[in-house]
Design an enzyme around this catalytic site. Structure first.
Site, mmCIF file in Angstrom:
data_model
loop_
_atom_site.group_PDB
_atom_site.id
_atom_site.type_symbol
_atom_site.label_atom_id
_atom_site.label_comp_id
_atom_site.label_asym_id
_atom_site.label_seq_id
_atom_site.Cartn_x
_atom_site.Cartn_y
_atom_site.Cartn_z
ATOM 1 N N GLU A 13 -8.260 -4.930 4.989
ATOM 2 C CA GLU A 13 -8.193 -5.480 3.456
ATOM 3 C C GLU A 13 -7.136 -5.590 2.980
ATOM 4 O O GLU A 13 -6.810 -5.855 1.757
ATOM 5 C CB GLU A 13 -7.909 -3.284 3.601
ATOM 6 N N ASN B 207 1.180 -1.152 0.291
ATOM 7 C CA ASN B 207 -0.002 0.040 0.014
ATOM 8 C C ASN B 207 0.990 1.157 -0.441
ATOM 9 O O ASN B 207 1.890 1.724 1.232
ATOM 10 C CB ASN B 207 -0.936 0.339 1.425
ATOM 11 N N HIS C 27 -12.684 2.320 -0.166
ATOM 12 C CA HIS C 27 -12.893 1.418 0.909
ATOM 13 C C HIS C 27 -13.436 0.503 0.580
ATOM 14 O O HIS C 27 -13.987 -0.253 1.211
ATOM 15 C CB HIS C 27 -13.498 2.000 2.726
ATOM 16 N N ARG D 249 -13.092 15.603 7.343
ATOM 17 C CA ARG D 249 -13.825 16.009 5.731
ATOM 18 C C ARG D 249 -15.334 16.239 6.050
ATOM 19 O O ARG D 249 -15.848 15.592 7.249
ATOM 20 C CB ARG D 249 -13.878 14.830 5.057
ATOM 21 N N ARG E 144 -2.452 -2.135 -3.068
ATOM 22 C CA ARG E 144 -3.951 -1.570 -3.177
ATOM 23 C C ARG E 144 -3.661 -0.092 -3.917
ATOM 24 O O ARG E 144 -2.864 0.669 -4.158
ATOM 25 C CB ARG E 144 -4.047 -0.395 -1.510
#
Length: 405
Positions: free
Chosen positions: A387, A10, A183, A244, A94
């Protein structure tokens, strides 16, 4: 197929997270992180999980991603897990944005890499770093299958009414403006694991997945396929997040530009980095926010209530979208660890079916589990996301199918 190991990478703009897994039993052989790449204070932390190896940490300048991956390869080699091992089947990467073209794990070719580059305008913070990691890994092992697993892929099953924005179609198509979602590997893993908790096949189950970390997203999953998700063209849309804003009237942007004299970049920074929980109360760590709430801090209490209110809205909306809901699953850092968030998000929704058992909700565990009473019409689950395992699983299945074809 004798090679059963997958290295998952990643790659961020200044970091590389990695895990080496053996897919015979999904065991982790090593995990690690290289951070502050390009700085004099670079840091590599490597933890071998097989045998008697101990955690190792190195500090000092690591010039670029190429040097970072070479350092990772050296650490793996010290544990007998080198990248030259014949047991390594693939490297899984990823990749945040795959647009509409990439709907499943994909062997990386020059053409695929060029398409990932073409998507940079819709993922300027993520895809360039992902590309750098891919090219570096290709240089280290040009003979090995390099597999891209896309954050957006799981959401490409959304029907057009869910994916389209109500703007001029020609403009939207010309600039690839639509809802992509993110996601995806987490939502795929958690929805499938939730079905297993219920003793059913994913095709039989409708699940609302709430991925609540510093970034947060919700998805409606019908029979193993995503039919709606909260993030859109970018990861800014949807739930209230750590920094956010989530959903906001688009005219706020125009208002700030006209009245406050802010530039487009100023507004971008405001909504992505200075909003959400940190904008509301100055903290984006839910543990600290809950401490402040318990101490009577009104700003923290308001931030928590706004966060939960948005969650409830999405749960209710996705109950309507799915028609029948079998389970609601909480995952990621906040979802897995913040019992007050889970309790507050479900409170008052009993008429829709979900119920939280207070004692089960209070239990801390690293295992997937139900926190609803057996009598609940809609189960409520806590499912630690994985993940990296999902990327490894998808990469390995693709390579195994290639070998057996």
């Amino acid at each position: 197929m004798t090679a059963t190991r997958v290295l998952v990478l990643n790659s961020g703009s200044s970091s590389v997270k990695y895990q080496l897994l053996d897919m015979r039993d999904s065991a982790r052989l090593a995990v690690g992180l290289v951070e502050r790449i390009g700085e004099s204070t670079s840091r590599l932390v490597h933890t071998p999980l097989a045998g008697d190896g101990e955690r190792r940490e190195h500090t000092g300048a690591i010039a670029d991603h190429s040097a970072a991956l070479k350092a990772v390869a050296d650490e793996l080699a010290r544990d007998g897990l080198g990248l030259d091992s014949p047991e390594l089947a693939a490297i899984g990467h990823r990749v945040v944005h795959g647009g509409l073209r990439f709907t499943e794990p994909t062997v990386i070719t020059d053409e695929v890499l060029a398409e990932i580059e073409r998507l940079v305008p819709v993922a300027p913070l993520h895809n360039p770093a992902n590309i750098t990691g891919i090219r570096t890994a290709q240089a280290l092992r040009p003979d090995l299958p390099q597999i891209a697993v896309f954050d957006t892929a799981f959401h490409t099953t959304m029907p057009e009414p869910a994916a389209r924005y109500a703007i001029d179609v020609k403009t939207a198509d010309a600039h690839r403006i639509r809802r992509y979602g993110f996601h995806g590997t987490s939502h795929a893993y958690v929805s499938r694991t939730t079905a297993a908790l219920l003793g059913k096949d994913p095709s039989e189950v409708n699940v609302i997945v709430l991925h609540l970390g510093n970034g947060a997203s919700a998805s409606a999953v019908r029979g193993g396929r995503c039919v709606d998700t909260s993030m859109g063209l970018t990861p800014l849309e949807g739930l209230v997040m750590g920094t956010r804003s989530g959903d906001i009237d688009p005219a706020v942007t125009f208002h700030l530009m006209r009245v406050a004299g802010m530039s487009a970049d100023d507004v971008d920074v405001l909504l992505n980095k200075k909003s959400g929980l940190v904008g509301l109360c100055g903290d984006n760590d839910m543990r600290e926010i809950r401490r402040r709430v318990d101490a009577g801090d009104e700003r923290a209490a308001l931030a928590f209530d706004i966060y939960v209110h948005r969650l409830k809205k999405y749960i209710g909306a996705y109950c309507a979208v799915l028609g029948r809901v079998d389970a609601i699953a909480f995952t990621a850092g906040v979802g897995e660890n913040a019992a007050p968030v889970r309790e507050a998000a479900i409170a008052g929704l009993e008429g829709l079916g979900p119920v939280v058992d207070a004692e089960l909700n209070a239990v801390r565990s690293g295992e997937a589990r139900l926190i609803s009473p057996a009598s609940a019409r809609v189960a409520v689950a806590v499912v630690p996301t994985d993940e990296e395992l999902e990327i490894a699983r998808q990469s390995y299945e693709l390579v195994k199918n290639m070998v057996n074809a």
